[in-house]
Design a protein around this motif. Structure first.
Motif, PDB file in Angstrom:
ATOM      1  N   UNK A   1     -30.139  82.691-119.558  1.00 41.31           N
ATOM      2  CA  UNK A   1     -31.014  81.487-118.872  1.00 41.31           C
ATOM      3  C   UNK A   1     -31.459  82.163-117.540  1.00 41.31           C
ATOM      4  N   UNK A   2     -30.646  82.819-116.754  1.00 46.56           N
ATOM      5  CA  UNK A   2     -31.195  83.626-115.504  1.00 46.56           C
ATOM      6  C   UNK A   2     -32.396  84.281-115.631  1.00 46.56           C
ATOM      7  N   UNK A   3     -32.453  85.174-116.534  1.00 46.69           N
ATOM      8  CA  UNK A   3     -33.702  85.838-116.967  1.00 46.69           C
ATOM      9  C   UNK A   3     -34.910  84.840-117.058  1.00 46.69           C
ATOM     10  N   UNK A   4     -34.798  83.875-117.999  1.00 44.91           N
ATOM     11  CA  UNK A   4     -35.848  83.106-118.304  1.00 44.91           C
ATOM     12  C   UNK A   4     -36.143  82.303-116.942  1.00 44.91           C
ATOM     13  N   UNK A   5     -35.332  81.894-116.229  1.00 41.41           N
ATOM     14  CA  UNK A   5     -35.667  81.104-115.202  1.00 41.41           C
ATOM     15  C   UNK A   5     -36.421  82.205-114.015  1.00 41.41           C
TER      16      UNK A   5
ATOM     17  N   UNK B   1     -48.920  79.869 -99.482  1.00 42.08           N
ATOM     18  CA  UNK B   1     -48.291  80.789-100.324  1.00 42.08           C
ATOM     19  C   UNK B   1     -47.098  81.251 -99.787  1.00 42.08           C
ATOM     20  N   UNK B   2     -46.903  81.332 -98.470  1.00 43.03           N
ATOM     21  CA  UNK B   2     -46.038  81.907 -97.818  1.00 43.03           C
ATOM     22  C   UNK B   2     -44.499  80.825 -97.993  1.00 43.03           C
ATOM     23  N   UNK B   3     -45.078  79.482 -97.672  1.00 44.01           N
ATOM     24  CA  UNK B   3     -44.216  78.512 -98.043  1.00 44.01           C
ATOM     25  C   UNK B   3     -43.632  78.598 -99.480  1.00 44.01           C
ATOM     26  N   UNK B   4     -44.379  78.590-100.369  1.00 42.38           N
ATOM     27  CA  UNK B   4     -44.123  78.865-101.736  1.00 42.38           C
ATOM     28  C   UNK B   4     -43.416  79.737-102.311  1.00 42.38           C
ATOM     29  N   UNK B   5     -43.542  80.984-101.443  1.00 45.55           N
ATOM     30  CA  UNK B   5     -42.621  82.016-101.812  1.00 45.55           C
ATOM     31  C   UNK B   5     -41.222  81.944-101.110  1.00 45.55           C
TER      32      UNK B   5
ATOM     33  N   UNK C   1     -34.681  79.715-104.762  1.00 45.99           N
ATOM     34  CA  UNK C   1     -34.467  79.180-106.142  1.00 45.99           C
ATOM     35  C   UNK C   1     -34.018  80.592-106.936  1.00 45.99           C
ATOM     36  N   UNK C   2     -34.536  81.812-106.578  1.00 50.05           N
ATOM     37  CA  UNK C   2     -34.208  82.957-107.507  1.00 50.05           C
ATOM     38  C   UNK C   2     -32.912  83.170-107.706  1.00 50.05           C
TER      39      UNK C   2
ATOM     40  N   UNK D   1     -33.745  92.389-107.367  1.00 50.01           N
ATOM     41  CA  UNK D   1     -35.042  93.184-107.588  1.00 50.01           C
ATOM     42  C   UNK D   1     -36.135  92.076-107.512  1.00 50.01           C
ATOM     43  N   UNK D   2     -36.173  90.858-107.952  1.00 47.99           N
ATOM     44  CA  UNK D   2     -37.240  90.011-107.816  1.00 47.99           C
ATOM     45  C   UNK D   2     -37.353  89.357-106.533  1.00 47.99           C
ATOM     46  N   UNK D   3     -36.138  89.225-105.902  1.00 44.24           N
ATOM     47  CA  UNK D   3     -35.968  88.759-104.504  1.00 44.24           C
ATOM     48  C   UNK D   3     -36.581  89.662-103.247  1.00 44.24           C
ATOM     49  N   UNK D   4     -36.538  90.972-103.723  1.00 44.75           N
ATOM     50  CA  UNK D   4     -37.190  91.989-102.776  1.00 44.75           C
ATOM     51  C   UNK D   4     -38.547  91.980-102.971  1.00 44.75           C
TER      52      UNK D   4
END
Length: 215
Positions: free
Chosen positions: A48-52, A149-153, A159-160, A166-169
């Motif tokens: 589930x975490x991978x899909x999200x 985009x900055x606010x979106x990120x 949320x991550x 890895x994604x967070x970095x």
């Protein structure tokens, strides 16, 4: 990026379209290595975490497809060679983001949005209008785009999954780059956009975000 400064107008347009095809369909090579987590990865992501995480990174990848189209089209219609170079340099850094997010999607066992050509074409149209409006307004468009985009990120960092270091970095480095691009556009003389234009940009971004999350 290829040097387009000596090309004719039609040739520059063709070069931009060629770059668009590469953006959507090819695997781009990053000039910088993908950011590494500052801390050791936590527990492995469950299904589930991978899909999200993949759905969020798919949205981020679409954002980078759009960024390529925006910068290419704005550079195409800019009247200032120095600004053209600035826009293309920013696009090169966004190519890193494109490559990083594509690679992360593959690591998560997922894929980019099926609607990549549509996102690129829509963003190219938006960027062309901004470029035709004049360099100061075009720079204002850069500022507003990058701030959104900055606010979106920043939202994606909240949320991550906490253990998806890895994604967070990757997202954290992207956020820092977007903020710098906005600051550089401000320093170059950006003119603030009218509120209705900002609202339209937010609406378009919302449609893209919701759709790319799944498709």
């Amino acid at each position: 990026m290829n040097d387009q400064s000596r090309l004719s107008g039609p040739d520059r347009l063709l070069a931009s379209l060629d770059q668009g095809l590469r953006t959507v369909f090819a695997h781009q090579a990053a000039a910088r290595p993908a950011p590494k987590p500052e801390q050791e990865p936590g527990a492995p992501l469950d299904a589930a975490e991978r899909r999200y995480a993949a759905s969020l990174m798919r949205v981020n990848h679409v954002g980078e497809v759009c960024a390529q189209a925006l910068y290419q089209s704005q550079a195409l219609f800019s009247r200032n060679p120095a600004l053209q170079d600035q826009l293309r340099q920013a696009a090169q850094e966004e190519t890193d983001h494109l490559a990083w997010t594509r690679e992360r999607l593959e690591q998560l066992g997922s894929r980019p949005s099926y609607l990549g050509p549509l996102w690129w074409a829509g963003a190219f149209a938006f960027g062309s209008l901004a470029g035709l409006a004049g360099d100061r307004r075009s720079l204002g468009f850069v500022v507003e785009t990058e701030r959104q985009v900055e606010a979106h990120l920043a939202g994606h960092l909240e949320k991550l999954p906490a253990n998806d270091t890895v994604s967070r970095a990757i997202v954290a480095q992207m956020k820092a780059d977007e903020a710098r691009h906005a600051d550089e556009a401000l320093a170059a003389g950006a003119q603030e956009l009218p509120a209705p234009v900002k609202g339209l940009m937010r609406l378009a971004a919302k449609v893209m975000t919701v759709t790319a999350h799944r498709i």
